[in-house]
Design a protein around this motif. Structure first.
Motif, short mmCIF file in Angstrom:
data_model
loop_
_atom_site.label_atom_id
_atom_site.label_comp_id
_atom_site.label_asym_id
_atom_site.label_seq_id
_atom_site.Cartn_x
_atom_site.Cartn_y
_atom_site.Cartn_z
N UNK A 56 -19.41 34.87 16.38
CA UNK A 56 -19.87 34.01 15.29
C UNK A 56 -21.12 33.21 15.64
N UNK A 57 -21.51 33.26 16.92
CA UNK A 57 -22.68 32.48 17.35
C UNK A 57 -23.96 33.07 16.76
N UNK A 58 -24.85 32.19 16.32
CA UNK A 58 -26.13 32.64 15.78
C UNK A 58 -27.11 32.89 16.92
N UNK A 59 -28.28 33.44 16.58
CA UNK A 59 -29.31 33.68 17.60
C UNK A 59 -29.75 32.36 18.24
N UNK A 60 -29.85 31.32 17.43
CA UNK A 60 -30.24 30.01 17.94
C UNK A 60 -29.18 29.47 18.90
N UNK A 61 -27.91 29.72 18.56
CA UNK A 61 -26.82 29.29 19.45
C UNK A 61 -26.93 29.99 20.80
N UNK A 62 -27.18 31.29 20.78
CA UNK A 62 -27.31 32.05 22.02
C UNK A 62 -28.50 31.57 22.84
N UNK A 63 -29.60 31.24 22.14
CA UNK A 63 -30.76 30.69 22.85
C UNK A 63 -30.40 29.38 23.54
N UNK A 64 -29.63 28.56 22.82
CA UNK A 64 -29.18 27.30 23.40
C UNK A 64 -28.32 27.52 24.64
N UNK A 65 -27.41 28.48 24.58
CA UNK A 65 -26.56 28.78 25.73
C UNK A 65 -27.38 29.30 26.91
N UNK A 66 -28.42 30.06 26.60
CA UNK A 66 -29.31 30.57 27.66
C UNK A 66 -30.01 29.41 28.36
N UNK A 67 -30.55 28.47 27.56
CA UNK A 67 -31.23 27.30 28.14
C UNK A 67 -30.27 26.50 29.02
N UNK A 69 -27.53 27.54 30.51
CA UNK A 69 -27.20 28.30 31.70
C UNK A 69 -28.31 28.31 32.73
N UNK A 70 -29.55 28.46 32.27
CA UNK A 70 -30.69 28.49 33.19
C UNK A 70 -30.87 27.14 33.88
N UNK A 71 -30.69 26.06 33.13
CA UNK A 71 -30.80 24.72 33.71
C UNK A 71 -29.70 24.49 34.75
N UNK A 72 -28.47 24.90 34.38
CA UNK A 72 -27.35 24.72 35.30
C UNK A 72 -27.54 25.57 36.56
N UNK A 73 -28.06 26.78 36.38
CA UNK A 73 -28.31 27.66 37.52
C UNK A 73 -29.36 27.06 38.45
N UNK A 74 -30.43 26.51 37.87
CA UNK A 74 -31.47 25.88 38.68
C UNK A 74 -30.92 24.65 39.41
N UNK A 75 -30.08 23.90 38.73
CA UNK A 75 -29.45 22.72 39.35
C UNK A 75 -28.57 23.13 40.53
N UNK A 76 -27.76 24.16 40.33
CA UNK A 76 -26.83 24.58 41.40
C UNK A 76 -27.57 25.16 42.60
N UNK A 77 -28.55 26.02 42.37
CA UNK A 77 -29.28 26.61 43.49
C UNK A 77 -29.92 25.53 44.35
N UNK A 172 -15.82 24.64 25.28
CA UNK A 172 -15.45 25.77 26.14
C UNK A 172 -16.46 26.91 26.02
N UNK A 173 -16.97 27.14 24.80
CA UNK A 173 -17.98 28.18 24.60
C UNK A 173 -19.27 27.81 25.32
N UNK A 174 -19.63 26.53 25.24
CA UNK A 174 -20.82 26.07 25.96
C UNK A 174 -20.64 26.23 27.47
N UNK A 175 -19.44 25.93 27.95
CA UNK A 175 -19.16 26.08 29.38
C UNK A 175 -19.25 27.54 29.80
N UNK A 176 -18.76 28.44 28.96
CA UNK A 176 -18.85 29.87 29.26
C UNK A 176 -20.32 30.29 29.35
N UNK A 177 -21.13 29.85 28.38
CA UNK A 177 -22.55 30.19 28.41
C UNK A 177 -23.25 29.58 29.62
N UNK A 178 -22.84 28.37 29.97
CA UNK A 178 -23.41 27.69 31.13
C UNK A 178 -23.19 28.52 32.40
N UNK A 179 -21.96 29.01 32.59
CA UNK A 179 -21.65 29.82 33.77
C UNK A 179 -22.28 31.20 33.71
N UNK A 180 -22.15 31.85 32.55
CA UNK A 180 -22.61 33.24 32.43
C UNK A 180 -24.11 33.37 32.66
#
Length: 282
Positions: A56-67, A69-77, A172-180
């Motif tokens: 049910x997520x829109x393209x904008x939602x997926x873009x948000x999850x990508x942002x 996730x990328x921020x969280x990945x940069x933070x963790x590394x 929970x969906x945001x957390x999934x996108x954050x990790x993925x």
């Protein structure tokens, strides 16, 4: 305030505090640690989040999850590298400066200019950082670890602004996108990972993946969603003394007066800043 969520936040912060000790002790490098933790976290959350919600997520939602996730990945590394270069307590102290990053980010993003007390808090924290840095030499691992930790704190500070912009997506969906999508960041460095690990390393990685990722971050996500932002900020800083105590006990990290005073100044500056915001809203 719901005492249940407050307790969950305290448990999560305690786990955050002991996490750097395992990161330091495991012989796996920063990239390997991230890949293992994110694979476990992504798999767990995928089993929790309904596939129908993802569809049910829109393209904008997926873009948000990508942002996110990328921020969280940069933070963790950068955080893991900071721990490896310096010490657990120094790394978490450096990342604790995220509250100060949020002062000028809030000015840039939301147009809220910092007032004199905010600037004083920044000055106090800078003095604290000066005290814990042994020498301003990039060839010194401790100094390099602090600088990398400050970069990690910046990514960590930007994350809430992006999360808030996409808060219509359930947590929970945001957390999934954050990790993925953070996993995508780490997989880009697969060639730099190391897998020649001992049985003890795998035990530590298991603890990091199950307890410190799924357990801690799930509790923190629930607590930070239900409690006021200023309350969660104040709770978060309790992780610093936990990291310092566990590092001193288990890793024999030196705790001289300069480091203790510097740590106190950094934590005090952040707590003061968060408490001011709480009083202002109250």
């Amino acid at each position: 305030m719901n005492s249940r969520y407050y307790t969950e936040g305290l448990i999560a912060v305690f786990l955050f505090g002991i996490t750097p000790v395992f990161i330091k002790e495991v012989s796996a490098n920063a990239f390997t640690i991230g890949i293992v933790r994110l694979v476990i976290g992504t798999a767990f959350l995928y089993s929790v989040v309904r596939v129908s919600k993802l569809k049910k997520l829109s393209k904008q939602d997926w873009k948000g999850l990508i942002y996110i996730g990328l921020l969280f990945g940069a933070h963790w590394i950068t955080y893991f590298i900071s721990v490896k270069l310096s010490t657990p307590s120094i790394a978490i102290l450096s990342v604790s400066s995220f509250g100060l990053h949020m002062i000028y980010l809030n000015w840039i993003i939301n147009g809220q200019k910092p007032v004199l007390p905010d600037l004083i808090a920044v000055a106090v924290a800078l003095v604290g950082i000066f005290l814990i840095v042994p020498e301003f030499n990039l060839e010194n691992d401790l100094t390099a670890g602090i600088l990398v930790g400050l970069v990690s704190a910046f990514f960590f500070a930007v994350l809430p602004f992006v999360q808030r912009k996409h808060q219509h997506i359930d947590s929970m969906t945001r957390a999934f996108g954050q990790y993925a999508f953070a996993l995508v960041v780490f997989l880009a460095f697969t060639s730099e990972s190391n897998w020649d690990l001992t049985q003890q390393d795998w035990i530590f990685l298991g603890i990091l993946g199950v307890v410190c990722t799924v357990g801690a971050h799930t509790l923190w996500l629930r607590a930070s969603t239900m409690l006021a932002p200023t309350t969660t900020s104040l709770i978060f800083y309790l992780g610093t003394p936990v990291a310092m105590i566990t590092s001193y006990i288990f890793l024999n990290e030196e705790m001289n007066s300069s480091k203790l005073i510097g740590a106190s100044l950094i934590v005090s500056a952040n707590v003061f800043s968060a408490y001011r915001k709480r009083l202002k809203k109250g």
